[in-house]
Design a protein around this motif. Sequence first.
Motif, PDB file in Angstrom:
ATOM      1  N   ARG A 103       0.652  -1.046   0.401  1.00 44.55           N
ATOM      2  CA  ARG A 103      -0.256  -0.143   0.066  1.00 44.55           C
ATOM      3  C   ARG A 103       0.879   1.047   0.158  1.00 44.55           C
ATOM      4  O   ARG A 103       1.739   1.294   0.963  1.00 44.55           O
ATOM      5  CB  ARG A 103      -1.473   0.032   1.260  1.00 44.55           C
ATOM      6  CG  ARG A 103      -1.357   0.918   1.393  1.00 44.55           C
ATOM      7  CD  ARG A 103      -2.701   1.267   2.937  1.00 44.55           C
ATOM      8  NE  ARG A 103      -3.418  -0.245   3.031  1.00 44.55           N
ATOM      9  CZ  ARG A 103      -3.386  -0.865   3.941  1.00 44.55           C
ATOM     10  NH1 ARG A 103      -2.936  -0.009   5.446  1.00 44.55           N
ATOM     11  NH2 ARG A 103      -3.743  -2.145   4.438  1.00 44.55           N
ATOM     12  N   ASN A 140      -5.435  -3.602   9.628  1.00 40.49           N
ATOM     13  CA  ASN A 140      -5.379  -4.105   8.177  1.00 40.49           C
ATOM     14  C   ASN A 140      -6.241  -5.321   7.903  1.00 40.49           C
ATOM     15  O   ASN A 140      -5.505  -6.038   6.786  1.00 40.49           O
ATOM     16  CB  ASN A 140      -3.294  -3.657   7.773  1.00 40.49           C
ATOM     17  CG  ASN A 140      -3.677  -2.460   7.521  1.00 40.49           C
ATOM     18  OD1 ASN A 140      -3.913  -1.476   6.738  1.00 40.49           O
ATOM     19  ND2 ASN A 140      -1.826  -2.013   8.369  1.00 40.49           N
ATOM     20  N   ASN A 189      -3.442   6.308   5.003  1.00 43.38           N
ATOM     21  CA  ASN A 189      -3.336   5.489   4.698  1.00 43.38           C
ATOM     22  C   ASN A 189      -2.692   4.118   4.882  1.00 43.38           C
ATOM     23  O   ASN A 189      -2.226   2.958   5.051  1.00 43.38           O
ATOM     24  CB  ASN A 189      -2.190   4.997   3.305  1.00 43.38           C
ATOM     25  CG  ASN A 189      -3.787   5.869   1.882  1.00 43.38           C
ATOM     26  OD1 ASN A 189      -4.522   5.469   2.136  1.00 43.38           O
ATOM     27  ND2 ASN A 189      -3.393   5.398   0.520  1.00 43.38           N
ATOM     28  N   SER A 223      -6.569   0.367   6.924  1.00 39.47           N
ATOM     29  CA  SER A 223      -7.368   0.030   5.741  1.00 39.47           C
ATOM     30  C   SER A 223      -9.041  -0.840   6.272  1.00 39.47           C
ATOM     31  O   SER A 223      -9.347  -0.130   5.388  1.00 39.47           O
ATOM     32  CB  SER A 223      -7.120  -0.839   4.763  1.00 39.47           C
ATOM     33  OG  SER A 223      -6.846  -2.061   5.726  1.00 39.47           O
ATOM     34  N   ASP A 233     -15.163  -0.385   5.575  1.00 32.96           N
ATOM     35  CA  ASP A 233     -13.372  -0.272   5.081  1.00 32.96           C
ATOM     36  C   ASP A 233     -13.080   1.566   5.010  1.00 32.96           C
ATOM     37  O   ASP A 233     -14.155   1.819   4.687  1.00 32.96           O
ATOM     38  CB  ASP A 233     -13.229  -0.626   3.487  1.00 32.96           C
ATOM     39  CG  ASP A 233     -13.817  -2.752   3.233  1.00 32.96           C
ATOM     40  OD1 ASP A 233     -12.963  -2.691   4.249  1.00 32.96           O
ATOM     41  OD2 ASP A 233     -14.631  -2.627   2.734  1.00 32.96           O
TER      42      ASP A 233
END
Lengths: 228, 288
Positions: free
Chosen positions: A34, A175, A206, A209, A226
Amino acid sequence: MTKFYTTVFIVITFLFSSCKGEDILDDEVPREVRILNPIENLTESSTHQYNASYFNNIGQQESITISWQSSNESVATINTSGLVTGVMAGQTEIKAIVMVNNTTIEDSTPLNIVMDSNTSNSSSKTGTIATTSSYELSGTFTLSTIENTNNLLLSIDANYKASTSLPGLYVYLTNNPNSVANALSLGAVQVFSGAHNYVIENVGINDYSYLLYWCEPFSVKVGGADIE
Amino acid sequence: MKTSIKSLVIFTLLMSFFIGNAQWTKGKGNGYYKLSFWYLESDKHFTDTGKTDPNVTRGQVNASFYGAYGITNKLDAIVYFPFFSSTYENDVISGTTGETISSGETVNSIGDIDIAVRLKLLKTKRLALSTSLVFGLPTGNSQGGSDGSFQTGDGEFNQLLKVNLGTPFKLLNAPFYAKTYVGFNNRTNGFSDEFRTGLEIGGNFFNRKIWLIARSQIVESMQNGSLNAQNSQGSIFANNIEYTNIGGEIAYYITKKLGVSLNYTHPISGRIIYANASISGGIFFDVK
């Protein structure tokens, strides 16, 4: 007589202590690379240092060699460490690539090279919270960076509702939507209806997630969203 | 889930001690004494919507003494003493890596003690009517374990007032009884009060050697407590629990006074309570 009672107590304690066993949690998630700090726009001749992380099959960050590509080298070039340089106005796609077990895993982000140096980069994400249990849990949220800080603002919207019957409800950034291992706890849920905020320090937009609602005493997922 | 555990224990144990041909009071000098073990392991629970959700496996084991003694022909004194109560949670292991995600715990202590009196109101050949008042003392651990959720008591003093009605009858030449009760449990510390009712039918077989008993109990919350997740700031508790249980028991008299019993109880519906069956077994001494 005291010896007798002590022996009985020890025996009972041993028998009862041995009741504890093991539960197996299915916590496998797809491996993922990512890009952590994407931007939308970059002016000509300017640079931006991209960072990326690789998350393994349990959502745990792992060190691995990440290679970088620009789909249009005439618009922007990127070196092996992820430093991109704008060459001329146009569009390109930046890719972060890892090889794991002979499988290529990649993430990409579009990048516009522009002439205007005042072009801004927005950095916010949204999501819809939904229950994955029988407890009520719903709402939408926005996750955004707080200007001039390394912090995030998680703004839960007014349409949010959570059951007040569930003991020990906690919220996490993770995550892995099936586990709180390696997750960041935002603490016990204290607002069960309406708009409210969480300020999350030293976390990138970021880095995680998934927003996860977790029942601590039952060690079970209640719901989540999400982060998109 | 501390209150739900306690409710299940009290239901299974106290109900199982009231064996007898609707003899609601023991009679002066008589008594009934029992040493019991109670076990529940649960991997699912009823949510506030009445549906079942999974949870990490948790369990509780109780070792207790129960005694009922006839002070007079009309009045019994009763004590329930869970002298050892153990609550535990399994380790959670990653199915992907085999590593431990969270370590389970075991907490041992004594449980909440109940003391009670039972008063005979009416007794004829066909009918027995009594009332009982049970005081639940917060002697157990209400904040056990690393997160406070490993409780062996609820931390509150409750008072349960019951009216019991029973009748003996014969079926296929075997002595039977049926009894029912209604009760109100006044609870403290922000917990909601409870309405309780139950039904029990028992039969005596093989020359009074074996009792077979079927029973059911319903607990309804009055929804009048102030305690909920919103005002507890994440602490662990369960209020407004409700359930309907069914169960069965077999008691075998080895001698006229000494016997053993085995009990199985299963919740068929509920809210904020474990959804698995519990079992208990014990040895009793019935002085008549």
